[in-house]
Design a protein around this motif. Structure first.
Motif, PDB file in Angstrom:
ATOM      1  N   TRP A   1       0.838  -1.259   0.018  1.00  0.00           N
ATOM      2  CA  TRP A   1       0.015   0.103  -0.054  1.00  0.00           C
ATOM      3  C   TRP A   1       0.863   1.177  -0.096  1.00  0.00           C
ATOM      4  O   TRP A   1       0.120   2.503   0.105  1.00  0.00           O
ATOM      5  N   LEU A   2       2.028   1.104   0.054  1.00  0.00           N
ATOM      6  CA  LEU A   2       2.887   2.466  -0.216  1.00  0.00           C
ATOM      7  C   LEU A   2       2.692   3.081  -1.360  1.00  0.00           C
ATOM      8  O   LEU A   2       2.725   2.282  -2.375  1.00  0.00           O
TER       9      LEU A   2
ATOM     10  N   LEU B   1      13.095   1.112  -1.618  1.00  0.00           N
ATOM     11  CA  LEU B   1      12.271   2.147  -1.838  1.00  0.00           C
ATOM     12  C   LEU B   1      12.629   3.413  -1.441  1.00  0.00           C
ATOM     13  O   LEU B   1      12.533   4.547  -2.164  1.00  0.00           O
ATOM     14  N   ALA B   2      13.680   3.334  -0.334  1.00  0.00           N
ATOM     15  CA  ALA B   2      14.088   4.880   0.289  1.00  0.00           C
ATOM     16  C   ALA B   2      14.937   5.477  -0.555  1.00  0.00           C
ATOM     17  O   ALA B   2      15.360   6.562  -0.507  1.00  0.00           O
ATOM     18  N   ALA B   3      15.486   4.396  -1.514  1.00  0.00           N
ATOM     19  CA  ALA B   3      16.887   5.085  -2.143  1.00  0.00           C
ATOM     20  C   ALA B   3      16.487   6.351  -2.913  1.00  0.00           C
ATOM     21  O   ALA B   3      17.436   7.061  -3.421  1.00  0.00           O
ATOM     22  N   GLY B   4      15.205   6.302  -3.326  1.00  0.00           N
ATOM     23  CA  GLY B   4      14.807   7.513  -4.225  1.00  0.00           C
ATOM     24  C   GLY B   4      14.829   8.808  -3.668  1.00  0.00           C
ATOM     25  O   GLY B   4      14.444   9.766  -4.056  1.00  0.00           O
ATOM     26  N   GLY B   5      14.799   8.775  -2.008  1.00  0.00           N
ATOM     27  CA  GLY B   5      14.435   9.901  -1.461  1.00  0.00           C
ATOM     28  C   GLY B   5      15.559  10.836  -1.246  1.00  0.00           C
ATOM     29  O   GLY B   5      16.764  10.615  -1.539  1.00  0.00           O
ATOM     30  N   GLU B   6      15.349  12.084  -0.640  1.00  0.00           N
ATOM     31  CA  GLU B   6      16.240  13.058  -0.658  1.00  0.00           C
ATOM     32  C   GLU B   6      17.109  12.916   0.911  1.00  0.00           C
ATOM     33  O   GLU B   6      18.173  13.147   0.943  1.00  0.00           O
ATOM     34  N   ASP B   7      16.341  12.357   1.768  1.00  0.00           N
ATOM     35  CA  ASP B   7      17.135  12.318   3.031  1.00  0.00           C
ATOM     36  C   ASP B   7      17.531  11.081   3.234  1.00  0.00           C
ATOM     37  O   ASP B   7      16.772   9.769   2.718  1.00  0.00           O
ATOM     38  N   GLN B   8      18.416  10.634   4.186  1.00  0.00           N
ATOM     39  CA  GLN B   8      18.912   9.352   4.462  1.00  0.00           C
ATOM     40  C   GLN B   8      17.882   8.710   5.484  1.00  0.00           C
ATOM     41  O   GLN B   8      17.233   9.302   6.581  1.00  0.00           O
ATOM     42  N   PRO B   9      17.281   7.645   5.125  1.00  0.00           N
ATOM     43  CA  PRO B   9      16.212   6.930   5.849  1.00  0.00           C
ATOM     44  C   PRO B   9      16.588   6.621   7.431  1.00  0.00           C
ATOM     45  O   PRO B   9      17.685   6.387   7.472  1.00  0.00           O
ATOM     46  N   GLY B  10      15.697   6.686   8.399  1.00  0.00           N
ATOM     47  CA  GLY B  10      15.790   6.156   9.521  1.00  0.00           C
ATOM     48  C   GLY B  10      14.758   5.522  10.281  1.00  0.00           C
ATOM     49  O   GLY B  10      13.714   5.286   9.691  1.00  0.00           O
ATOM     50  N   MET B  11      15.212   5.044  11.416  1.00  0.00           N
ATOM     51  CA  MET B  11      13.901   4.242  12.268  1.00  0.00           C
ATOM     52  C   MET B  11      14.133   5.105  13.593  1.00  0.00           C
ATOM     53  O   MET B  11      15.019   4.975  14.303  1.00  0.00           O
TER      54      MET B  11
ATOM     55  N   GLN C   1       2.735  12.806   2.424  1.00  0.00           N
ATOM     56  CA  GLN C   1       1.836  12.171   1.641  1.00  0.00           C
ATOM     57  C   GLN C   1       0.779  10.969   2.381  1.00  0.00           C
ATOM     58  O   GLN C   1      -0.129  10.774   2.158  1.00  0.00           O
ATOM     59  N   GLN C   2       1.596  10.195   3.155  1.00  0.00           N
ATOM     60  CA  GLN C   2       1.096   8.973   3.600  1.00  0.00           C
ATOM     61  C   GLN C   2       1.807   8.417   4.513  1.00  0.00           C
ATOM     62  O   GLN C   2       3.157   8.365   4.853  1.00  0.00           O
ATOM     63  N   ALA C   3       1.083   7.452   5.449  1.00  0.00           N
ATOM     64  CA  ALA C   3       1.695   6.681   6.561  1.00  0.00           C
ATOM     65  C   ALA C   3       0.980   5.473   6.606  1.00  0.00           C
ATOM     66  O   ALA C   3      -0.437   5.513   6.903  1.00  0.00           O
ATOM     67  N   VAL C   4       1.785   4.278   6.234  1.00  0.00           N
ATOM     68  CA  VAL C   4       1.043   3.072   6.391  1.00  0.00           C
ATOM     69  C   VAL C   4       1.334   2.574   7.909  1.00  0.00           C
ATOM     70  O   VAL C   4       2.390   2.348   8.165  1.00  0.00           O
ATOM     71  N   VAL C   5       0.192   2.334   8.559  1.00  0.00           N
ATOM     72  CA  VAL C   5       0.201   1.873   9.621  1.00  0.00           C
ATOM     73  C   VAL C   5       0.234   0.136  10.069  1.00  0.00           C
ATOM     74  O   VAL C   5      -0.519  -0.389   9.168  1.00  0.00           O
ATOM     75  N   GLY C   6       1.057  -0.299  10.769  1.00  0.00           N
ATOM     76  CA  GLY C   6       1.006  -1.759  10.905  1.00  0.00           C
ATOM     77  C   GLY C   6       1.621  -2.321  12.500  1.00  0.00           C
ATOM     78  O   GLY C   6       2.856  -2.329  12.522  1.00  0.00           O
ATOM     79  N   THR C   7       0.804  -2.203  13.214  1.00  0.00           N
ATOM     80  CA  THR C   7       1.298  -2.640  14.625  1.00  0.00           C
ATOM     81  C   THR C   7       0.940  -4.106  15.105  1.00  0.00           C
ATOM     82  O   THR C   7       0.035  -4.550  14.731  1.00  0.00           O
ATOM     83  N   TRP C   8       2.199  -4.723  15.377  1.00  0.00           N
ATOM     84  CA  TRP C   8       2.241  -5.928  16.088  1.00  0.00           C
ATOM     85  C   TRP C   8       2.892  -6.098  17.192  1.00  0.00           C
ATOM     86  O   TRP C   8       2.520  -6.924  17.964  1.00  0.00           O
ATOM     87  N   MET C   9       3.941  -5.248  17.454  1.00  0.00           N
ATOM     88  CA  MET C   9       4.460  -5.203  18.885  1.00  0.00           C
ATOM     89  C   MET C   9       3.735  -4.902  20.015  1.00  0.00           C
ATOM     90  O   MET C   9       3.125  -3.584  19.847  1.00  0.00           O
ATOM     91  N   ARG C  10       3.655  -5.705  20.848  1.00  0.00           N
ATOM     92  CA  ARG C  10       2.936  -5.367  22.245  1.00  0.00           C
ATOM     93  C   ARG C  10       1.435  -5.078  21.711  1.00  0.00           C
ATOM     94  O   ARG C  10       0.833  -4.201  22.573  1.00  0.00           O
ATOM     95  N   ALA C  11       0.776  -5.539  20.889  1.00  0.00           N
ATOM     96  CA  ALA C  11      -0.682  -5.520  20.646  1.00  0.00           C
ATOM     97  C   ALA C  11      -1.260  -6.645  21.180  1.00  0.00           C
ATOM     98  O   ALA C  11      -1.567  -7.933  20.555  1.00  0.00           O
TER      99      ALA C  11
END
Length: 391
Positions: free
Chosen positions: A181-182, A220-230, A284-294
């Motif tokens: 869905w991204l 997917l993140a390789a095309g972005g302007e900023d270095q991706p992070g977590m 633009q978008q946030a794809v939410v997917g929660t599984w930890m501590r759910a």
């Protein structure tokens, strides 16, 4: 807890491993043998007089561990334990490969680092092995859920699933859902995770599907302007309550992310701990997917595209980036900040060297993963990366 017995035929000891939160408690057969140190070869060795019993102990196909005990030496150095999976010992003692001694590398000395690895692998591997048939069946039914932007599956809908099994299933679905869905019009720039303790970071280090997801995200993140992070939220009181071996596991996960090219940010404000996990495409978008501590669900997934929704997730990432306790412009600097924040200062003098030793020999030759869903290769890379920080 470890309850060893004397090497008596037909009588084995047991090592009980308790989970803190995510990991299911389990036990593993264990037997202890007296060994001698051969420091010139960087090994300790179980002598041939024990081979008849060792062969009998490692013959069953169950998981089991050998513990080699080296007594205090004449130079005053303390005695210690060394660990080896019975599957590797079985191979070394094959009848067509006679050996005078059963060697165990000194890198496999049982300390906080190796205990963290042994505990994580065995608890996760045992749970996934027990759940294998159920997980395969449930994964086959994911397609119907992946077609929906919003999907929630209750924990009670898959009775009998272990906590680790639920974590694998939830993370598997959320990874596939996010990639499906991204938006294709812009690159994602950040991930938000809910891991707070080392036990919750075990999936990053051990689950093959998490390794695959990070690979896909980085492409997917390789095309972005900023270095991706977590970004993660790890409050100070959570750090203070965690055993040192668990904090070491969290540190290894941070090192693995940095090694893969993701900047790591940690915010400490507790109010961010309940935020959903998500992948962010800024503005633009946030794809939410929660599984930890759910606790009540295996997963909860959604796609946020309304500007007000996306802005909330965007602001959370900006906050984590601006207020991260991991300071520095390089991976080395951020990881040194992590050492301080996680209270690893007392072990840092020896930790990089131990990681370098363990990574050089490889955890894959100390322990054998039985589940097809687990891989130790990325953990070995993380260990070697930490080992390089001291050079």
């Amino acid at each position: 807890m470890l309850h060893p017995t004397a090497p008596v035929a037909g009588v084995d000891g047991a090592w009980y491993l308790d989970g803190l939160d995510l990991l299911d408690s389990t036990s593993v057969a264990a037997q202890m043998y007296v060994a001698t140190a051969h420091l010139n070869d960087d090994v300790v060795a179980i002598g041939s007089h024990d081979y008849p019993h060792v062969r009998q102990f490692v013959r069953p196909t169950r998981r089991a561990l050998l513990l080699a005990s080296v007594e205090e030496r004449q130079d005053g150095s303390e005695g210690s334990l060394y660990v080896l999976d019975a599957a590797h010992a079985r191979r070394l003692l094959a009848l067509d490969r006679p050996v005078e001694r059963l060697p165990i590398p000194t890198a496999y000395q049982l300390d906080d680092l190796t205990f963290a690895v042994v505990r994580s692998l065995i608890t996760a591997d045992n749970a996934l092995g027990a759940d294998d048939r159920l997980l395969d069946s449930e994964e086959q039914g994911m397609e119907q859920h992946l077609q929906k932007e919003r999907s929630v599956v209750a924990r009670e809908s898959v009775p009998g699933l272990s906590q680790v099994g639920a974590a694998w299933l939830g993370s598997r679905f959320c990874s596939r859902h996010a990639l499906q869905w991204l938006t294709k019009s812009a690159a994602p720039s950040a991930l938000w995770g809910r891991a707070q303790i080392g036990e919750e970071a075990v999936p990053l280090l051990l689950f093959r599907q998490q390794h695959w997801f990070i690979d896909q995200f980085l492409q997917l993140a390789a095309g972005g302007e900023d270095q991706p992070g977590m970004a993660l939220c790890v409050p100070e009181d959570v750090v203070a309550a965690s055993p040192i071996y668990d904090r070491i596991m969290l540190f290894l996960a941070l090192a693995w992310l940095e090694m893969r090219g993701l900047v790591t940010w940690i915010c400490s404000e507790p109010e961010y701990a309940k935020l959903d996990e998500f992948v962010l495409v800024p503005g633009q978008q946030a794809v939410v997917g929660t599984w930890m501590r759910a606790r009540d669900t295996i997963w909860s997934a959604d796609v946020a595209v309304r500007k007000a929704q996306v802005l909330d997730y965007d602001l959370a990432v900006r906050h984590a980036r601006a207020n991260s306790v991991l300071e520095g412009s390089s991976s080395t600097d951020r990881l040194r900040s992590a050492v301080d924040y996680l209270g690893l200062g007392p072990v840092w003098k020896t930790l990089p060297g131990r990681c370098r030793e363990l990574g050089a020999y490889g955890t894959v030759d100390m322990l054998q993963a039985r589940s097809r869903l687990i891989g130790l290769e990325e953990l070995d890379k993380a260990l070697r990366f930490v080992g390089s920080l001291a050079t």
